[in-house]
Design an enzyme around this catalytic site. Structure first.
Site, PDB file in Angstrom:
ATOM      1  N   LYS A  23       0.858  -1.182   0.000  1.00  0.00           N
ATOM      2  CA  LYS A  23       0.000   0.000   0.000  1.00  0.00           C
ATOM      3  C   LYS A  23       0.888   1.223   0.000  1.00  0.00           C
ATOM      4  O   LYS A  23       1.634   1.466   0.937  1.00  0.00           O
ATOM      5  CB  LYS A  23      -0.894   0.052   1.250  1.00  0.00           C
ATOM      6  CG  LYS A  23      -1.982   1.103   1.070  1.00  0.00           C
ATOM      7  CD  LYS A  23      -2.629   1.545   2.339  1.00  0.00           C
ATOM      8  CE  LYS A  23      -2.064   2.818   2.884  1.00  0.00           C
ATOM      9  NZ  LYS A  23      -2.125   3.991   1.980  1.00  0.00           N
ATOM     10  N   GLU A  65      10.535   2.264   9.647  1.00  0.00           N
ATOM     11  CA  GLU A  65      11.472   3.292   9.173  1.00  0.00           C
ATOM     12  C   GLU A  65      10.713   4.615   9.267  1.00  0.00           C
ATOM     13  O   GLU A  65       9.832   4.886   8.456  1.00  0.00           O
ATOM     14  CB  GLU A  65      11.885   3.005   7.722  1.00  0.00           C
ATOM     15  CG  GLU A  65      12.465   1.616   7.492  1.00  0.00           C
ATOM     16  CD  GLU A  65      13.840   1.430   8.128  1.00  0.00           C
ATOM     17  OE1 GLU A  65      14.576   2.417   8.257  1.00  0.00           O
ATOM     18  OE2 GLU A  65      14.167   0.284   8.508  1.00  0.00           O
ATOM     19  N   CYS A 101      13.168  11.928   4.618  1.00  0.00           N
ATOM     20  CA  CYS A 101      13.354  11.527   6.015  1.00  0.00           C
ATOM     21  C   CYS A 101      14.763  11.851   6.491  1.00  0.00           C
ATOM     22  O   CYS A 101      14.979  12.184   7.643  1.00  0.00           O
ATOM     23  CB  CYS A 101      13.091  10.033   6.161  1.00  0.00           C
ATOM     24  SG  CYS A 101      14.148   9.038   5.095  1.00  0.00           S
ATOM     25  N   GLU A 134       9.832  17.315  13.327  1.00  0.00           N
ATOM     26  CA  GLU A 134      10.142  17.099  11.910  1.00  0.00           C
ATOM     27  C   GLU A 134       9.204  17.970  11.084  1.00  0.00           C
ATOM     28  O   GLU A 134       7.981  17.850  11.195  1.00  0.00           O
ATOM     29  CB  GLU A 134       9.928  15.625  11.538  1.00  0.00           C
ATOM     30  CG  GLU A 134      10.281  15.345  10.100  1.00  0.00           C
ATOM     31  CD  GLU A 134       9.994  13.905   9.677  1.00  0.00           C
ATOM     32  OE1 GLU A 134       8.941  13.363  10.059  1.00  0.00           O
ATOM     33  OE2 GLU A 134      10.821  13.331   8.948  1.00  0.00           O
TER      34      GLU A 134
HETATM   35  P1  NAD Z   1       2.282   8.313   7.231  1.00  0.00           P
HETATM   36  O1  NAD Z   1       2.759   7.612   8.431  1.00  0.00           O
HETATM   37  O2  NAD Z   1       1.127   9.223   7.362  1.00  0.00           O
HETATM   38  O3  NAD Z   1       1.903   7.261   6.096  1.00  0.00           O
HETATM   39  C1  NAD Z   1       2.769   6.257   5.614  1.00  0.00           C
HETATM   40  C2  NAD Z   1       1.936   5.146   5.010  1.00  0.00           C
HETATM   41  O4  NAD Z   1       1.202   4.493   6.039  1.00  0.00           O
HETATM   42  C3  NAD Z   1       0.883   5.644   4.012  1.00  0.00           C
HETATM   43  O5  NAD Z   1       0.695   4.665   3.011  1.00  0.00           O
HETATM   44  C4  NAD Z   1      -0.352   5.783   4.884  1.00  0.00           C
HETATM   45  O6  NAD Z   1      -1.563   5.726   4.155  1.00  0.00           O
HETATM   46  C5  NAD Z   1      -0.202   4.589   5.819  1.00  0.00           C
HETATM   47  N1  NAD Z   1      -0.850   4.743   7.125  1.00  0.00           N
HETATM   48  C6  NAD Z   1      -1.122   5.879   7.798  1.00  0.00           C
HETATM   49  N2  NAD Z   1      -1.752   5.587   8.953  1.00  0.00           N
HETATM   50  C7  NAD Z   1      -1.848   4.245   9.032  1.00  0.00           C
HETATM   51  C8  NAD Z   1      -2.394   3.334   9.991  1.00  0.00           C
HETATM   52  N3  NAD Z   1      -2.962   3.766  11.122  1.00  0.00           N
HETATM   53  N4  NAD Z   1      -2.319   2.029   9.744  1.00  0.00           N
HETATM   54  C9  NAD Z   1      -1.734   1.576   8.615  1.00  0.00           C
HETATM   55  N5  NAD Z   1      -1.224   2.386   7.659  1.00  0.00           N
HETATM   56  C10 NAD Z   1      -1.279   3.706   7.864  1.00  0.00           C
HETATM   57  O7  NAD Z   1       3.550   9.078   6.639  1.00  0.00           O
HETATM   58  P2  NAD Z   1       3.597  10.059   5.416  1.00  0.00           P
HETATM   59  O8  NAD Z   1       3.045  11.384   5.809  1.00  0.00           O
HETATM   60  O9  NAD Z   1       3.031   9.390   4.210  1.00  0.00           O
HETATM   61  O10 NAD Z   1       5.192  10.161   5.204  1.00  0.00           O
HETATM   62  C11 NAD Z   1       5.994  11.071   5.868  1.00  0.00           C
HETATM   63  C12 NAD Z   1       6.792  10.417   6.973  1.00  0.00           C
HETATM   64  O11 NAD Z   1       7.522   9.302   6.473  1.00  0.00           O
HETATM   65  C13 NAD Z   1       7.834  11.345   7.548  1.00  0.00           C
HETATM   66  O12 NAD Z   1       7.832  11.259   8.943  1.00  0.00           O
HETATM   67  C14 NAD Z   1       9.130  10.826   6.975  1.00  0.00           C
HETATM   68  O13 NAD Z   1      10.293  11.149   7.711  1.00  0.00           O
HETATM   69  C15 NAD Z   1       8.867   9.372   6.958  1.00  0.00           C
HETATM   70  N6  NAD Z   1       9.800   8.676   6.056  1.00  0.00           N
HETATM   71  C16 NAD Z   1      10.739   7.851   6.609  1.00  0.00           C
HETATM   72  C17 NAD Z   1      11.675   7.223   5.787  1.00  0.00           C
HETATM   73  C18 NAD Z   1      12.741   6.319   6.356  1.00  0.00           C
HETATM   74  O14 NAD Z   1      13.344   5.557   5.600  1.00  0.00           O
HETATM   75  N7  NAD Z   1      13.011   6.368   7.657  1.00  0.00           N
HETATM   76  C19 NAD Z   1      11.621   7.428   4.400  1.00  0.00           C
HETATM   77  C20 NAD Z   1      10.638   8.273   3.890  1.00  0.00           C
HETATM   78  C21 NAD Z   1       9.732   8.896   4.722  1.00  0.00           C
END
Ligand code: NAD
Length: 490
Positions: free
Chosen positions: A177, A252, A286, A382
């Protein structure tokens, strides 16, 4: 042209459901609707997991030899290269990443993700030991089964394939997803996987909001592991759900990485690297070096040059090859990032801080803030946007203390020409990675991940091999085993 985005299950896109929740996919540069996403509800997620389960049971993928899997991976690389322009254009359309950065951050990384595992598969061998004269022992490696892969919007194809490639390399079937904001390129990529020879049901895609589609996928009882990249709030939910089912879980998460600039550093290299570290992909990374910590003797000169270069960054249409910074990915995110630029007591706005002066699109001025204390909100949270926060330090130990004053610990950066500073940072910084005199360059042989609220687990070959597969320790008696006790024998 508006596209319909539906789930990809068992080798085909499903028909749009009449009663599905619909989410618009918006081009952040033009604010135009470029797609309609039909959200997968629980029943549709269950169908995707069932398809993965059936493909795993049939064994069409997991029973292939390592060489056969590697051959399919090489075809995926060739097809990605062939369709690079199209995939990059799709990623520019829904994410807003400038064309000038897309090749390096999108298709080059997708190809690397698969070529790395193609090479690995042809090299990897398992341990075998003769522990005593009674046993021959070896490790039999098996896939876990069904992998749930969840990824964010900031680098959709690169992050999705960094999970799909190892999941498939070790023989699993999976359901992925991606973010509901940026689904276009991954949907197109599904058909390339099929064309390359990945059998139906081995990689399935579901789309939708996190708490609906994502929550069902990550807590599905048939899922054997969950690999999640995203924010801390969702990560916590996912880890709780994984605990309920005793599922393996890799998280991550976010970062607020320190970028230390020593007075001994090569000034121009440090300046170029610090700018790249926070403004590439509009800071939506990130591993962004978002906390710039400068030695006070060079602070005035560095800050002046940094602000001047920041003001000169070309913000505009991401499809224009001259553009250096595109829009933020979606409107709510733009508002979130701008909220950090409102006047604050302990922070001076040095440049930017507003929407960019354009008729349409979620464009923002690249922004530099100078914080008077590391406790300021802009130093602790962040922001995930084009906002650099600058702090200064006197002695190098202070720089390390400021760097460690964070609940995150993902990447760290140091610009220096001194060995003692390099070693002090390598030993003293609380972070999953440290780049010295270099921007981020990934190497899949090395672990990538974070400490603290930046995550639990590492991506990188050694960790991923054990995450995406199970080791079975097999011991075979080499001759009739002399039982120490013969229970019940008369
Ligand atoms: P998010 O956590 O809102 O969403 C990530 C994914 O999880 C999306 O597909 C979202 O639809 C899904 N999701 C959200 N809530 C969920 C739940 N309760 N249960 C299951 N799935 C759920 O994050 P975002 O806003 O899409 O991305 C930004 C974040 O990602 C930032 O904090 C960034 O630092 C982090 N990030 C980390 C890395 C890494 O490698 N450490 C890489 C890229 C981004």
């Amino acid at each position: 042209m508006s596209r319909e985005i539906t789930s990809f299950i068992d080798g085909a896109f499903v028909a749009p459901r009449a009663n599905a929740h619909r989410l618009p996919v918006i081009n952040p540069a033009t604010e135009e609707e470029i797609g309609i996403l039909f959200e997968a509800d629980e029943a549709e997620v269950d169908r995707a997991v069932a398809a993965a389960k059936a493909s795993f049971a049939a064994g069409h993928w997991r029973r292939l030899s390592a060489e056969q899997r590697a051959t399919v991976f090489r075809r995926i690389c060739a097809l990605t290269a062939e369709h690079a322009d199209e995939l990059c254009a799709l990623e520019t359309m829904d994410l807003g990443i400038p064309t000038s950065q897309a090749r390096g951050m999108v298709t080059a990384r997708v190809i690397r993700n698969f070529s790395f595992y193609a090479d690995h598969l042809s090299q990897a061998a398992e341990r075998a030991v003769t522990t005593d004269d009674l046993h021959q022992r070896y490790v039999h490696r098996e896939p876990v089964g069904i992998c749930a892969l969840l990824t964010p919007w900031n680098a959709p194809l690169m992050l999705a394939t960094s999970k799909i490639a190892p999941a498939l390399a070790f023989g699993n079937s999976c359901v992925i997803k991606t973010s509901e904001h940026t689904p276009l390129a991954l949907a197109r990529f599904m058909t390339l996987l099929t064309e390359a020879g990945v059998p139906p049901g081995v990689v399935n895609l579901v789309n939708g909001r996190g708490p609906v589609t994502g929550a069902r996928l990550s807590s599905h009882p048939d899922v054997g592991l969950v690999s999640f990249t995203g924010g801390g709030a969702a990560g916590r939910q996912i880890m709780l759900a994984a605990a309920q089912g005793f599922r393996k879980c890799d998280l991550e998460l976010g970062g607020k990485s320190a970028n230390i600039v020593s007075d001994s550093a090569d000034f121009d290299t440090a300046l170029d690297g610090s700018l790249l570290g926070i403004f590439a992909n509009a800071g939506q990374m990130c591993f962004a070096g978002s906390r710039i910590i400068v030695q006070e003797d060079i602070a005035d000169r560095f800050i002046e040059a940094f602000v001047e270069r920041t003001r000169a960054i070309r913000v505009g249409d991401p499809a224009d090859p001259q553009t250096e910074m595109g829009p933020l990915a979606f409107e709510a995110h733009l508002r979130h990032v701008l909220s950090f630029c409102a006047p604050q007591d302990d922070v001076d706005l040095l440049c930017g801080g507003k929407r960019a002066d354009r008729d349409r699109g979620y464009f923002m001025q690249p922004t530099v803030l100078r914080a008077r204390s590391s406790g300021a909100r802009v130093c602790q949270e962040e922001i995930f946007g084009p906002v650099a926060t600058i702090l200064t330090y006197g002695r190098f130990e202070e720089a390390i203390a400021i760097a460690n004053d964070s609940r995150y610990g993902l990447s760290g950066y140091l610009w220096t020409n001194r060995l003692d500073e390099t070693m002090a940072a390598a030993q003293g910084m609380r972070t999953g990675g440290l780049m010295v005199n270099s921007p981020v360059m990934f190497d899949l042989r090395m672990p990538f991940g974070g400490v603290g609220e930046s995550g639990v687990g590492r991506e990188g070959i050694e960790s991923l091999r054990n995450f995406y597969s199970e080791e079975k320790a097999v011991a075979i008696a080499t001759r009739p085993f002399p039982m120490p006790i013969r229970l019940g024998a008369r």
